[in-house]
Design an enzyme around this catalytic site. Sequence first.
Site, PDB file in Angstrom:
ATOM      1  N   LYS A 157      23.370  -5.569  50.290  1.00 30.56           N
ATOM      2  CA  LYS A 157      22.921  -6.903  50.711  1.00 30.56           C
ATOM      3  C   LYS A 157      23.366  -7.173  52.153  1.00 30.56           C
ATOM      4  O   LYS A 157      24.237  -6.479  52.684  1.00 30.56           O
ATOM      5  CB  LYS A 157      23.479  -7.960  49.769  1.00 30.56           C
ATOM      6  CG  LYS A 157      24.998  -8.061  49.762  1.00 30.56           C
ATOM      7  CD  LYS A 157      25.489  -8.950  48.630  1.00 30.56           C
ATOM      8  CE  LYS A 157      27.005  -9.013  48.628  1.00 30.56           C
ATOM      9  NZ  LYS A 157      27.518  -9.669  47.419  1.00 30.56           N
ATOM     10  N   TYR A 175      40.625 -19.730  78.389  1.00 26.57           N
ATOM     11  CA  TYR A 175      40.363 -21.132  78.043  1.00 26.57           C
ATOM     12  C   TYR A 175      41.553 -21.748  77.312  1.00 26.57           C
ATOM     13  O   TYR A 175      42.162 -21.117  76.443  1.00 26.57           O
ATOM     14  CB  TYR A 175      39.143 -21.238  77.137  1.00 26.57           C
ATOM     15  CG  TYR A 175      37.832 -21.004  77.849  1.00 26.57           C
ATOM     16  CD1 TYR A 175      37.376 -21.903  78.820  1.00 26.57           C
ATOM     17  CD2 TYR A 175      37.045 -19.903  77.546  1.00 26.57           C
ATOM     18  CE1 TYR A 175      36.166 -21.691  79.463  1.00 26.57           C
ATOM     19  CE2 TYR A 175      35.832 -19.687  78.182  1.00 26.57           C
ATOM     20  CZ  TYR A 175      35.398 -20.590  79.145  1.00 26.57           C
ATOM     21  OH  TYR A 175      34.200 -20.381  79.770  1.00 26.57           O
TER      22      TYR A 175
HETATM   23  C1  LIG Z   1      28.454  -8.702  46.855  1.00 27.54           C
HETATM   24  C2  LIG Z   1      28.500  -8.416  45.416  1.00 27.54           C
HETATM   25  C3  LIG Z   1      29.176  -7.272  44.931  1.00 27.54           C
HETATM   26  C4  LIG Z   1      29.997  -6.372  45.830  1.00 27.54           C
HETATM   27  O1  LIG Z   1      31.256  -6.964  46.063  1.00 27.54           O
HETATM   28  P1  LIG Z   1      32.353  -6.206  46.952  1.00 27.54           P
HETATM   29  O2  LIG Z   1      33.566  -7.047  46.862  1.00 27.54           O
HETATM   30  O3  LIG Z   1      31.805  -6.147  48.335  1.00 27.54           O
HETATM   31  O4  LIG Z   1      32.511  -4.863  46.351  1.00 27.54           O
HETATM   32  C5  LIG Z   1      29.098  -7.003  43.592  1.00 27.54           C
HETATM   33  N1  LIG Z   1      28.407  -7.816  42.733  1.00 27.54           N
HETATM   34  C6  LIG Z   1      27.778  -8.919  43.162  1.00 27.54           C
HETATM   35  C7  LIG Z   1      27.057  -9.782  42.183  1.00 27.54           C
HETATM   36  C8  LIG Z   1      27.805  -9.270  44.507  1.00 27.54           C
HETATM   37  O5  LIG Z   1      27.172 -10.358  44.918  1.00 27.54           O
END
Ligand SMILES: *Cc1c(COP(=O)(O)O)cnc(C)c1O
Length: 368
Positions: free
Chosen positions: A37, A262
């Site tokens: 994702k 800054y």
């Molecule tokens: C993002 C996600 C994962 C992966 O999680 P990580 O901590 O990056 O391994 C697994 N399951 C779901 C439903 C997610 O949304």
Amino acid sequence: MPRPIRATIRPQAIAHNLQRARVATHAAGSRIWAVVKANAYGHGIERIYSGLASADGLAMLDFDEARLVRHLGWDKPILMLEGCFDKADYASAFELDLTVVVHQQAQIDALASALAERKDSNLNVYLKMNTGMNRVGFNPQDYGAAFAQLRAIEGVGEIGLMTHFANADLPNGADKALALFNTTVAPIMAQYPNTMRCVSNSAATLTLSNAHFDWVRPGIMTYGGSPFADTTAAECGLQPAMTLNSQIIAVREIQAGDAIGYGSRFVAPRAMRIGVVACGYADGYPRHATEQTPIAIDGVRTHVVGRVSMDMLTVDLTDVPNAHVGSTVELWGTHIPIDEVAQASGTIGYELMCALAARVAVTADNHQ
Ligand SMILES: *Cc1c(COP(=O)(O)O)cnc(C)c1O
């Protein structure tokens, strides 16, 4: 000349990290959904695609990303982690042969009507349980009924049982949620013993052998980031898939009492040599980086000084006497774990990976 900042992505590291997940889940023989994702946590799905070959499936939530990986030739399963958002998504799900999560009643209803309109189609689904995250998913008391409803819909293929842990990165943090999941699915498993279960993110993949079941869903570990606050990625046996490099574009000597950047956040306690790096928050570097944030100049570790600005940041070169304009800077990667930069900036490696800005040139390193 373009600015010297550049990200390098190594598909080979992705392949290594998926193998690490394979070894961790060896006893259960789990299949692996590589979670891609957010455009592969900022790495770029296309860029890392060759490193994903050993995964058994890809998990994501954007339907355009599903279309992209099918276009790239992915013919193994694809899991849509939030399911369908609207009616058009069901058409995509049929067309692209996607497995869709179902996490609320409206999705069951929409699935039923989508299947009723397409008599010859079927769809595999994952039924999501809320075990304490309280974002999406059926509450345990409603889970069995939701499963029964799905079973009764003609065209629903396999129904996987899933949940997502809120605290798998903490010692015993997933115990309660896992017990709740197990208790809730017990009647389903008794009646349909071949039903697939899938509950583990990276943290659980690495540490919870009793939660591996049929499929696991490693995300951050795939990219070589640690899911834990107190265990490094290297200690987890992972390799970073992203390196962010730039160069020193100016060097100056300052005196005790001189301030930098800054807000004059940093005031030199003594005479110092300061390097200016072509990297700022508009590149995705965290603006909240503190003076504890590590950075490597020609392979030598030093630290950020002063506030990060949009296009530049400043570093202490006092103990890097050979550094000069043009010296190579590693913001994160092999010498500087992204998780250390994140921790010193009040965030997590996940956010830094995903925040890599579009203006940063990215190259894939396809060497071993
Ligand atoms: C993002 C996600 C994962 C992966 O999680 P990580 O901590 O990056 O391994 C697994 N399951 C779901 C439903 C997610 O949304």
